[in-house]
Every structure is written in C-alpha cells, then in structure tokens.
Enzyme design. Structure first.
Site, PDB file in Angstrom:
ATOM      1  CD  GLU A 172      -2.552   1.260   2.734  1.00  0.00           C
ATOM      2  OE1 GLU A 172      -3.413   2.265   2.776  1.00  0.00           O
ATOM      3  OE2 GLU A 172      -2.114   0.742   3.496  1.00  0.00           O
ATOM      4  CE  LYS A 177      19.713 -14.296  -5.292  1.00  0.00           C
ATOM      5  NZ  LYS A 177      20.196 -13.171  -6.048  1.00  0.00           N
TER       6      LYS A 177
END
Length: 646
Positions: free
Chosen positions: A342, A435
C-alpha cells in the site's frame, strides 16, 4: 554585535579571548579617526621630505599649526562628502578605492588653491615648494589610506581562510584541465562548502613549482610515496566525466590505499544548473560498479507503447517503478500500476502524477494470486503490453515460507500469463532472476517454474501473445539488496555482515535492468529468455571493504567485518545460463538469448496445479518436493530440504 559591545561583553564576562573572526565590522568613527591619523602622518612625511630636498632649515609652512589644522579640516570635509569611512573595509571594492582617490585629490587641489590665493593676497608663500609638497602629500595620503584598507581586507581574509582550513576537509583536485580548474574555482568561490582546496594533482611529471589559482600542483608520485599524515590531506576531488570507469577504479584503489576519502563532482556545465553544495558527494560504490548503460536505438519501442494500454505488476518495487517511469516517457494511453504494498504504491502514485500530469494512470492495490481480483482489469482496459515484475525475491524468507513463494511467483505468474493469452495481450514480458539458473533455493526454483510455464504457454493452441522472459543479476540500490544493507551497517558503526568470504555476485543498475526489460519486450518473437552480459562478478568481501574505505573508515579497525555463514538456499556463485543451455546472439553483443530446456504445457500445467494445491494447504515439504520434480536441477543448499535430494 558591534565591536564595542563585543569587547565590553568579553571584558565583563571574564573571557579574555576575542575571536577576531567574530568581529563583524569596525565602527565608522574608528575608521575616520584612523584615516585622520594617516593624513596627519602624510603631512609630516611630506614636510620632512620637502625640507630635505630643499636643503633648507626654514620650515615648510608659514604657520605650521594653522596649516596642519587647515589640511586636516579639508581632508575631513572631503571624507564626509565622499563617505570614505562608511564601507565595510574587509569587503572593500574598486568603488571604495575610487572614493579615496577623489577625497585625497580634492583635498590636494583645494589646499593648492588656498595656498595660491594666500600668496596673491599677502605676497608670501604659505607653503615652500608648494607643488612638490602637494604632490608628495597626495601620493603619501592616498597610499597610506589604501594600504590600511588592503591590510584589513587581507587580514580578515587570512583569518577566514585559516578557520576554513582547520574546520574543513583538506583536498586535492584531480587534474589540471579546464574542467578540473573550473570545479576548483567554484569550490574556492563558495565559502559555505566544507572543503579546503590545498592544490591540484596531475599525472604529468614535467610540472615543477607550478601553480594554479594560487595553489601548488603535485605529481601523483607525491601520493604514492607519502602517507596520509605526511601529505596533510583528507581526500581527493574527482570530476567523474574526466575518466572512464576503469581509470576511476585504478585511481580510487590508489587513493583508498592511502586512506584518502574520494569525492566526486559533476562537470562544470552541470554545476551551472545545480546547487554546488549538494553536487559534491562522497564517491559511492555504485560509481565504480556502474558501466555504460546498454541502450538499443529502436524506434519500434515507441510504436509498441504509443497510445497503448500497459499493465505493470510490482509497479511500486525497485524494478517495477523504474519501468513505470520509462514507459511513461513513451506516451501510452493508459498505465495501470498494480502492487499489493500500500505505502510504496501511494508513493509512486504521488511521484507519477506530479511528473507526468498528462499521462492517464490507474493505481491498483491487488494481489496477483487472486485471479478474481485481476481479471476485471484485463476485461476493462484491453492491455497491449504486460510487464510482470511482481514477485517474492528474498531467499531466506521464501526458504522458510515456500508456500507463499509458490502462490505469488508461480500462481501469480500463471494468472497473469493465462489472462494475457485469453484477452489477446500483444506481449507479456516477465522479469526473472539469475537465481533461477540451477537453483539452490526455493525462491530461485519458483522463478524457474514460472519461466517454464510462460515458455510452455507460448506454444499452446490459439495463443497469440508473445511471452518473453528477461533474466539478470543483482540490481544496485534495489529494495533489500546488499549495498543499501551495507550502507546502513556502516552508518551504524558496524559490524558489516557477510555470509561467506568467497561469495560473489553480478551487479547492474536499475535503469540498465529496466532498459533491458523494455528492449526485450520489443525484440522478442515469443518464448525467449533474454540474458544480459553483466561483465565480471564482484566479490562481496571486496565490495564491503571498498564501501568502508569510501566512507572514510578502515576495514576491521573502525568497522568490523564478520562472517555469518551461508543462509539457507544461498550459493557462492550465481549463474546466468544453465550448463545445458545454448545461446543465440542478438544485434546487441551485450544481450543474448538463452535456449534453456522447456516443458510441454500439459506437463507444467499438471505440476503447477499440484503445487498450488499443496501451497494452499501450507504443506511445505510437499511443496518443495513437487518443485524439485518441476525443476530437476534444483538442489537445496544449506537448507532443511537437502534431505529431499537424497
């Protein structure tokens, strides 16, 4: 506070020390008294000189006392007329000098007229050898009055410079070209900067006893052959535009070896438009790791976005927010920024609406794992481009919560990709990570599974969307990355924590990463994984040491470095390509296409359904077990899930 009040306060407070730099200005009456005294000295000197030149024992004046009073009175009158005593002496200018000239010249002419008139009326000379006397008086009085002001001006300048040199960092400016000299001049002319320039530094060896702006020029050998204490230096000021990154790295290594701080300044053209105090900064590690950004001149990039509707997921994050900024410059008809955080979403909303008031934005607070929440966006806005940057990326957290990683990184990607295909989105660009290559942790494995799903969806029947993946390493300054983490630790006095002394990582800048994402979205034909040539990997221990030195500290002396051990799922070296992957060149030598093994859509669909159900049940072991079936090269490292590999 006036000089008198300041002095009175010092005397009655018992403080016998008067800081001369605290004296604001001399009172006008003090200046006037000193000027009158100097005029009297000029009269006496002129009399003495004329008597010696005339070899006469007769006094120069007809009436000495009257003449002294007359000349002093005339001088005082013209001092009042021209207000020679009213300026602040330490800030004297040419105007003040001109006033002195007018006052002394007017006095000389007036006295000459009076003397000549006296002779006409009485037949006697008021002044013996009047013309030579007046000439000597004019020259002597003007010079003494001028020297008095010059002395005061220089005295306060020396006091001010002494205070500056003791309170400010003593630095050398690197270089003797126009850029370096212009930057040095700007620093010298600004009394509010916390730097005192003591000289210039050059690579040339043919300059001996030369000066620039009144400062000596030193050869680099002086730095190499002396210690910091011998040099009486605090640091070096570099103009970044004057050298390549390789040259900067080499010089910075030398300066850091001598425990000198390194400061950077933009070019003088930029200094004209910015605040100098804010533009000179301590050299940051990013300045040494940054490379020339990879840019592709591609007009198709504008065409793909102009007057088009664009969705950017993870738009409040480091990568996503930069994609938002870059896409906004391409004049789309609508940018929908989606994120579940938010506060960051609100911050990017404030920034974008201020910077791009003419662009139509929609800021949506939503979770990509909730298909029912995001499908209405596809129905309503008819997206042409989708940039998928939303993901969970922190390795240790996802290692402890694999089900959450699956729900966002796999289910969220599946929702967005299938909706893009269903609603005819032209291009879907997914942001992945190095990764995902031979993953040793759950996070990397979930990203590899998402890659496999997106690639497989490309080849399904009736699909018209081009699915494109971009894969790159660590991003400088991104949220939670190692460099901001080290900076905070150094600011707090240490220690700096490193998981392993041999750990290495690739680095790139946020603008570079986002440029790659946008360009890949244009270049891709569908199904590709674009990888970026990130140069040589950086040893994290070396990175930490340089950051500590750049901050003005000594590693393991001022700031300790401690090793905490590899975290669950962490590996020493990251890779951009798997061992069995082939690469294809593109028209830019820095961007390659990785041809990784893929899966049939039916298989990956079956696996993703299984792992999502397990994730919803919070069955961690089963989640990781299925993940290892999807990504066979996934071998856990330093993790509780290593038992599943046996």
């Amino acid at each position: 506070m006036s000089f008198r009040k300041n002095l009175k306060k010092k005397i009655y407070s018992g403080d016998n020390f008067i800081n001369l730099s605290e004296v604001r200005y001399l009172p006008r009456w003090v200046i006037l008294v000193i000027d009158i005294f100097l005029v009297a000295v000029s009269i006496s000197f002129s009399c003495y000189l004329i008597e010696k030149l005339s070899h006469s024992t007769q006094f120069v004046f007809y009436n000495a006392l009257h003449m002294y009073l007359m000349i002093l009175g005339v001088s005082i009158g013209f001092m009042f007329i021209y207000r020679t005593y009213s300026g602040i002496i330490r800030h004297s200018t040419f105007i003040d000098l001109f006033k002195l000239f007018l006052a002394t010249f007017s006095t000389t002419i007036f006295v000459g007229i009076v003397s000549y008139s006296f002779k006409l009326m009485t037949g006697q000379r008021m002044i013996q050898m009047s013309i030579p006397f007046l000439a000597v008086f004019f020259a002597t009085s003007f010079i003494l009055l001028f020297l008095f002001r010059l002395f005061v001006k220089e005295f306060f300048h020396l006091i001010r410079e002494f205070r500056r040199s003791t309170l400010r960092k003593r630095i050398l400016v690197f270089g003797i070209d126009e850029q370096a000299v212009a930057v040095a001049r700007a620093v010298l002319d600004n009394p509010h900067l916390p730097y005192h320039i003591v000289g210039f530094l050059t690579q040339r060896h043919d300059i001996k006893r030369a000066h620039l702006l009144g400062k000596p020029i030193y050869s680099v050998e002086k730095i190499r052959n002396n210690t910091k204490d011998d040099l009486l230096l605090d640091g070096i000021l570099l103009v970044k535009e004057m050298m390549t990154k390789e040259e900067m790295n080499n010089w910075v290594n030398l300066f850091l070896e001598k425990d000198l701080q390194v400061f950077t300044s933009p070019a003088v053209q930029e200094l004209q438009n910015v605040d100098l105090q804010g533009s000179i900064k301590t050299l940051q590690i990013e300045d040494l790791l940054n490379r020339k950004p990879i840019t592709i001149v591609n007009e198709d990039l504008k065409i793909r976005h102009f007057e088009k509707s664009v969705l950017i997921t993870g738009g409040a994050g480091s990568i996503g927010s930069e994609i938002v900024r870059q896409v906004a410059t391409l004049n789309p008809s609508l940018i929908v920024v989606l994120d579940q955080a938010e506060t960051p979403l609100y911050e990017i909303e404030m920034e974008m609406t201020n910077k791009f008031p003419d662009i139509n934005f929609k800021f949506v607070l939503a979770d990509i794992s909730n298909r029912h929440r995001i499908e209405p966006l596809f129905q309503q806005y008819n997206f042409s481009m989708v940039y998928h940057a939303a993901a969970y990326k922190h390795v240790p957290l996802i290692e402890e919560n694999p089900h959450e990683g699956v729900l966002v990184n796999i289910l969220g990607t599946k929702n967005l990709a299938t909706l893009s295909s269903q609603y005819g989105v032209n291009r879907f660009v997914m942001v992945s990570t190095d990764k995902a290559v031979k993953p040793t942790n759950v996070m990397g494995a979930t990203k590899r599974a998402a890659e496999l799903f997106v690639q497989a969806l490309q080849n399904t029947e009736n699909n018209k969307t081009k699915f494109i993946t971009t894969r790159f390493g660590n991003v400088l300054g991104s949220n939670g990355s190692v460099i901001p983490h080290f900076k905070k630790q150094i600011e707090n006095g240490g220690p700096v924590t490193i998981t392993h002394p041999e750990i290495m990582r690739y680095f790139m800048t946020i603008p570079e990463a986002c440029d790659l994402v946008l360009q890949a979205g244009t270049m891709g034909k569908g199904g590709e994984i674009f990888v970026f040539d990130m140069g040589e990997p950086v040893k994290i221990l070396d990175l930490a040491k340089r950051m500590i030195k750049l901050s003005g500290f000594e590693p393991n002396l001022d700031i300790k470095i401690i090793y905490t051990g590899l975290r669950p799922g962490e590996k020493l070296y990251e890779e951009l390509l798997s061992d069995d992957a082939k690469t294809l060149a593109t028209h830019n030598e820095k961007i390659l296409i990785s041809k990784d093994p893929n899966m049939e859509f039916e298989d990956i669909e079956k696996y993703t359904n299984q792992i999502i159900k397990a994730a919803l049940r919070r069955e961690k072991i089963q989640v990781v077990q299925i993940l290892k079936e999807i990504v066979p090269e996934f071998k856990s490292n330093n993790s509780i899930y290593e038992v599943l590999d046996k």
